[in-house]
Design an enzyme around this catalytic site. Sequence first.
Site, PDB file in Angstrom:
ATOM      1  N   LEU A   9      42.279  46.476  19.911  1.00 45.96           N
ATOM      2  CA  LEU A   9      40.866  45.349  19.969  1.00 45.96           C
ATOM      3  C   LEU A   9      39.374  46.322  20.099  1.00 45.96           C
ATOM      4  O   LEU A   9      39.279  46.295  21.596  1.00 45.96           O
ATOM      5  CB  LEU A   9      40.987  44.400  20.996  1.00 45.96           C
ATOM      6  CG  LEU A   9      42.242  44.117  21.468  1.00 45.96           C
ATOM      7  CD1 LEU A   9      42.686  42.247  22.298  1.00 45.96           C
ATOM      8  CD2 LEU A   9      42.347  42.956  19.432  1.00 45.96           C
ATOM      9  N   ASP A  10      38.459  46.167  19.402  1.00 37.18           N
ATOM     10  CA  ASP A  10      36.479  45.615  19.547  1.00 37.18           C
ATOM     11  C   ASP A  10      36.350  45.185  20.466  1.00 37.18           C
ATOM     12  O   ASP A  10      37.061  43.567  21.271  1.00 37.18           O
ATOM     13  CB  ASP A  10      36.115  45.295  18.373  1.00 37.18           C
ATOM     14  CG  ASP A  10      34.776  45.284  17.785  1.00 37.18           C
ATOM     15  OD1 ASP A  10      34.385  46.530  18.964  1.00 37.18           O
ATOM     16  OD2 ASP A  10      34.004  44.829  18.343  1.00 37.18           O
ATOM     17  N   ALA A  11      35.341  44.942  21.351  1.00 34.98           N
ATOM     18  CA  ALA A  11      34.796  44.337  22.077  1.00 34.98           C
ATOM     19  C   ALA A  11      33.811  43.710  21.542  1.00 34.98           C
ATOM     20  O   ALA A  11      34.186  41.865  21.746  1.00 34.98           O
ATOM     21  CB  ALA A  11      35.054  45.565  23.543  1.00 34.98           C
ATOM     22  N   THR A  14      33.577  41.208  18.767  1.00 34.08           N
ATOM     23  CA  THR A  14      34.851  40.370  17.848  1.00 34.08           C
ATOM     24  C   THR A  14      35.490  39.275  19.170  1.00 34.08           C
ATOM     25  O   THR A  14      36.352  37.875  19.150  1.00 34.08           O
ATOM     26  CB  THR A  14      35.510  41.213  18.432  1.00 34.08           C
ATOM     27  OG1 THR A  14      35.596  42.326  17.129  1.00 34.08           O
ATOM     28  CG2 THR A  14      37.240  41.114  17.971  1.00 34.08           C
TER      29      THR A  14
END
Length: 231
Positions: A9-11, A14
């Site tokens: 997961l990108d931070a 996102t």
Amino acid sequence: MKDYRFLLLDADGTLLDFDQDMLHAFQATYQACFGSQRPYSPRLLEIYERCNNRWWAKLERGECTKPQLFAGRFQDFLRETGLSGDPEEINRAYFANLGQGGALLPGALELVRDLSQRYRLYIVTNGNAASQRTRLEHSGLLPYVGDVFVSEDAGAAKPDKRYFDYVFSRIPGFEKEKAMLIGDSLTSDMRGAQNGGIDGLWYCPLGGEAPEDLSIPYRAESFDEIRRLLL
């Protein structure tokens, strides 16, 4: 839908509300470093964002290092505004203020909590290591993720394949064919997934089209769409 086990997961953009954290950090930094020179105005933030985005694009193309980016954006800001200061000191103050953030996009915590019941979750981010980790701590996301991989620690940044090789080597039992990266950026996240040899899910709340040379198996314009795809 394939049988995925690992979600990267990108931070920022996102899960984390970078715009909110950045605004507060920039305003606090400006007041401390430049408040005596000129009153703050939204126009100054626009100039900083332009300088910052230009340097991040250079990093993604492999044209600069992280330290060069961090100093260069403030060097450009000083030149374009006529303000005076030490870019290195300004950058340190900015990161100290940014580290106080941790604002989430609406629904992000609930999404991550629910995904963690079915998948092994990991954060993959190009942010500054110190401020990014404290922001994630403040956000409440960390109890649901197995690890956080910051490009500064990896020695390479998304979309560089070396960054993903670093990440993959540190996830126990990792299998590329069972991994997906979820992120909002075409240039760092989706290009990075392609470079790393894993599937990507483009989170694009504003819509848009991907370039023809970029293969993206999935896209979603809302967290509800991500839920329908993965849960």
